[in-house]
Design an enzyme around this catalytic site. Structure first.
Site, short mmCIF file in Angstrom:
data_model
loop_
_atom_site.label_atom_id
_atom_site.label_comp_id
_atom_site.label_asym_id
_atom_site.label_seq_id
_atom_site.Cartn_x
_atom_site.Cartn_y
_atom_site.Cartn_z
N ASP A 1 30.51 -53.57 89.09
CA ASP A 1 29.83 -52.65 89.99
C ASP A 1 30.77 -52.03 91.01
O ASP A 1 30.42 -51.04 91.65
CB ASP A 1 28.71 -53.38 90.75
N CYS B 1 34.65 -46.81 128.65
CA CYS B 1 33.78 -45.83 128.01
C CYS B 1 34.36 -45.47 126.64
O CYS B 1 35.43 -45.93 126.26
CB CYS B 1 33.65 -44.56 128.86
N CYS C 1 37.90 -44.13 126.45
CA CYS C 1 38.99 -45.10 126.47
C CYS C 1 39.35 -45.53 125.05
O CYS C 1 40.52 -45.69 124.71
CB CYS C 1 38.61 -46.33 127.30
N ASP D 1 21.67 -52.53 90.10
CA ASP D 1 22.20 -53.26 88.95
C ASP D 1 21.21 -54.39 88.65
O ASP D 1 20.35 -54.70 89.48
CB ASP D 1 23.59 -53.82 89.28
N ASP E 1 26.50 -56.27 92.64
CA ASP E 1 27.14 -57.49 93.14
C ASP E 1 28.39 -57.90 92.40
O ASP E 1 29.08 -58.81 92.84
CB ASP E 1 26.15 -58.66 93.10
#
Length: 817
Positions: free
Chosen positions: A718, A115, A118, A522, A714
């Protein structure tokens, strides 16, 4: 072997070391607590090994050994000796990546995760170890990303620390993970089947008992039915519910209150009370409530486990994309079949049609179509020709290719994608962290409320009634639904987006994208293809065109910017050497060539080197990008580059605006070029001539106005803006720096999938909020009803289980995206 009881409590001159059996030197005080008793040790080494054995839960080593050994290799259990193998460099080579001189990164697989609690326990326990830099567990795949400083801690020590809290960690192996998942599913089905059969049989008998209570039943029949119910309930409690006990015990050992603590407490208390009343022949039994409670809980967890496994299949598919072997060409062009692990950068590999490309590389012979659908979501083969890059894991479709290997192992694009996907699924968004905090505190409050309810009802009624009401409170308010509200939805959404070609690399990305108000693009490589071509060259001062291209290419050599790559390709191979290169983001590059200083980039940047004013050319057109080359004498050449708008850009922008988003275009290109692209794409707000700092200022201005900005870019320029944006997306062909800074990656490079990502993010947030509202609202209504005595334990079991099932099923709707 001398029995433990024969050793004195404290070391003396005649005492023997409990670990190795040698005499304990006089005056020493080394000791270790083993099975609750303080045992003497002869030296710090034996003390440390004994403590490690105790911490790993291997004290049976002392009980089962028949004689004390003097050989060092026999003084350490086999399990701990096995962990030491992982410290060897030759073993680590296959799964450990060196980030820096002393920093190491490894992909591990954890066994025993049942779960979200854990995951939290492991991350908290391992994260506190000195030398561990980062430890994140992917709940959907049970894979862990570990970063550590090898100067401070060994990998074997980390694995032993994980074993000490009841889990098993080992290097990630996709085949072993598949086997573990099959085993986990088989065990879950067996336990679910036992609980289902038991609950059905017990419920049929319980109906008879309930009818008998109202219409009358002979005592011997009632007692007989109770004993049959007891027999049918024993397998459910002792076998089907084992996972709840183990998880609760782990939590209690670590002094934590996980959600399995009240579950285990309710099951054991109800069963114990039922056995007592069955033995005594009176009171109320709860066999039906216990079996239903276990069955419905296991059903919810089985559905949640199925969701995790399906999400993990995407990550496993990425790992399995690489073939086991490759056809390597030697210096004489002879073919040899080698394992993938033997490939190295510079090797030449033959890839026949239908075969999988074994590593990242570049085409050096042939041309063919390549299927990259599993990586990018693009269904059609992509043409690849001489000199073009290939991604390991793609499938060669048409013709034979000879490629030169450039990257192998953990450095490949495929490995990077797998790491990013694991990181995204292991990081928790804000809502998930809030749920964990609420659930953790809720368990403590629940136990206090249950104690108060027990005391209050016992003070005015009999114990049987007080116990029944308290049991109903424990069962009905289990925080399972609250803990499952976010993880299940995130796992389902991340898997659906990955199949679409949108890779989520940060846990918060979906939540933030859903609240986005502005999308900032961009231009180059984002709205356009990012593959500009040199359309014209104009020189000044008698400079030859080929010489101008060679100088420009020398300055741009190694650049990842699309304009730099275009200039390098146009120049050919006769390129001089440039030294002392300095990049000015958003402006250009400066360097020395054959004793002269040159600049290339924006006209004003290039002209400033010679203190000359940049001038406008008469043949400027808005659809082109102009780059200037200059030295200390002035401008030497102009390069006109053209780049095409992506065909789906206008439709994607229109779709974003239909969804109420404000779209802007920010670029370092010339303002008229930017305005032209913005007009074609349908973007109203566009600003050109911006440096990275200008873009950052615009981003900060929007955030001050209360906007939630999604930045799409990209390139290298940027990266700062991508890192600063609340949520950022990088194109799949973007630079590695852009990928590292982005929260999501458009592997498909199709802007329409950005629109799909926004839709998915909004649906995910809506479903998560629905789950939260249901989980909290349900507890607010159910708790007073249970505390007031209006709910019986079997009603509480059905209500709580239905609540958890509803949360999981609601999240599964995201898989149909």
């Amino acid at each position: 072997m001398q029995a433990a009881a024969d050793f004195p409590a404290s070391p003396s001159a005649t005492a023997l070391c409990f670990h190795c059996g040698l005499p304990v030197p006089a005056g020493t005080h080394y000791a270790a607590v083993i099975d609750g008793r303080r045992q003497p040790m002869c030296c710090p080494g034996c003390e440390a090994v004994a403590e490690a054995i105790v911490a790993a839960g291997l004290t049976d080593f002392y009980r089962h050994r028949t004689v004390s050994s003097r050989r060092a290799e026999e003084l350490v259990p086999e399990q701990l000796r096995g962990l030491a193998l992982y410290d060897r460099p030759d073993v680590q080579k296959s799964f450990v990546r060196a980030e820096s001189e002393h920093c190491r990164e490894a992909a591990l697989m954890l066994e025993g995760i049942v779960c979200a609690a854990c995951v939290w326990l492991n991350e908290r326990h391992v994260g506190r170890l000195p030398g561990v830099l980062e430890f994140r567990v992917n709940y959907s795949t049970h894979r862990a990303r570990l970063r550590w400083d090898e100067r401070q801690i060994k990998l074997s020590d980390i694995l032993a620390a994980i074993a000490a809290i009841g889990y098993i960690a080992h290097p990630f192996d996709p085949n072993r993970q598949e086997a573990l998942q099959k085993r986990e599913r088989a065990v879950a089905l067996r336990r679910l089947a036992v609980a289902g059969l038991g609950s059905m049989q017990v419920m049929m008998l319980a109906v008879g008992l309930y009818v008998g209570d109202h219409q009358g039943m002979e005592d011997w029949i009632r007692e007989f039915l109770r004993w049959i119910c007891l027999i049918l309930t024993v397998p459910v409690v002792t076998y089907s519910a084992q996972s709840f006990y183990r998880a609760a015990w782990r939590d209690l050992r670590r002094r934590q209150l996980g959600m399995d603590v009240p579950v285990a407490l309710a099951i054991l208390a109800a069963f114990a009370a039922s056995v007592w009343y069955t033995w005594k022949g009176g009171g109320e039994v709860y066999y039906d409530s216990v079996t239903m409670f276990v069955f419905f809980l296991l059903t919810g967890r089985f559905l949640e486990m199925t969701t995790r496994h399906r999400a993990a299949q995407i990550s496993e598919a990425l790992v399995r994309m690489l073939p086991a072997t490759a056809t390597r060409l030697n210096a004489a062009d002879a073919e040899e079949i080698v394992a993938i692990a033997e490939l190295a950068p510079g090797d030449r590999v033959l890839v026949r049609p239908g075969e999988t490309i074994p590593a990242d590389g570049r085409v050096i012979e042939g041309a063919s179509g390549v299927d990259e659908s599993l990586l990018t979501g693009e269904s059609l083969p992509v043409p690849r020709q001489l000199g073009e890059a290939l991604i390991g894991g793609a499938v060669n479709v048409d013709s034979p290719l000879v490629i030169q290997v450039e990257k192998v192992g953990a450095d490949t694009v495929l490995s990077a994608i797998s790491r990013l996907l694991d990181r995204a699924q292991s990081e928790k968004p804000r809502l998930a962290l809030l749920a964990d905090r609420i659930a953790g505190g809720f368990v403590a409050v629940l136990l206090v409320v249950a104690a108060v309810v027990l005391a209050a009802w016992w003070s005015r009624s009999d114990f049987d009634t007080a116990f029944r009401v308290t049991l109903s409170v424990l069962v009905v308010t289990c925080p399972c639904a609250l803990s499952l509200a976010t993880p299940t939805a995130i796992v389902a959404a991340t898997g659906a987006l990955t199949r679409l070609g949108v890779l989520t690399t940060r846990g918060h990305a979906l939540e933030t994208l859903a609240r986005t108000t502005h999308v900032v693009f961009d231009k180059t490589g984002t709205l356009t293809f990012g593959r500009p071509q040199v359309a014209a060259v104009a020189t000044a001062g008698g400079l030859e065109t080929r010489r101008g291209l060679a100088l420009a290419a020398a300055l741009e050599r190694g650049s990842e910017h699309p304009v730099g790559r275009a200039l390098a390709e146009a120049a050919g191979e006769s390129i001089p050497l440039a030294t002392d290169l300095r990049n000015t983001p958003g402006s250009g590059v400066e360097g020395w060539i054959e004793g002269r200083r040159y600049r290339i980039g924006r006209p004003e940047f290039a002209a400033a080197l010679g203190a000359a004013a940049a001038f406008e050319r008469d043949d400027f057109d808005a659809a082109s990008t102009w780059v200037a080359l200059g030295d200390e004498t002035g401008l030497l050449a102009w390069f006109r580059l053209t780049d095409a708008l992506r065909p789906d850009a206008a439709a994607a922008v229109a779709a974003l605006r239909e969804r109420g988003l404000t779209v802007e275009l920010l670029s370092g290109d010339r303002p008229d070029t930017v305005a032209h692209i913005a007009h074609e794409a349908g973007i109203a707000t566009a600003v050109g001539g911006m440096s990275p700092q200008d873009k950052l200022e615009r981003l900060r201005e929007l955030r001050r106005q209360g906007a939630v900005v999604a930045m799409v870019g990209d390139g290298v320029n940027d990266a700062p803006v991508l890192a600063a944006a609340p949520v950022s997306l990088a194109m799949g062909s973007g630079t590695q720096l852009a990928h590292a800074s982005a929260d999501m990656i458009l592997l498909s490079e199709r802007l329409e999938h950005l629109v799909g990502g926004v839709d998915m993010a909004r649906r995910t947030l809506a479903i998560t909020r629905e789950n939260f509202a249901w989980a909290i609202g349900y507890n607010l209504v159910a708790l007073p009803l249970a505390a007031g005595g209006w709910l019986t334990p079997w009603m509480s079991a059905i209500g709580m289980s239905f609540s958890s099932l509803l949360v999981v099923v609601n999240a599964l709707r995201l898989r149909r995206f």
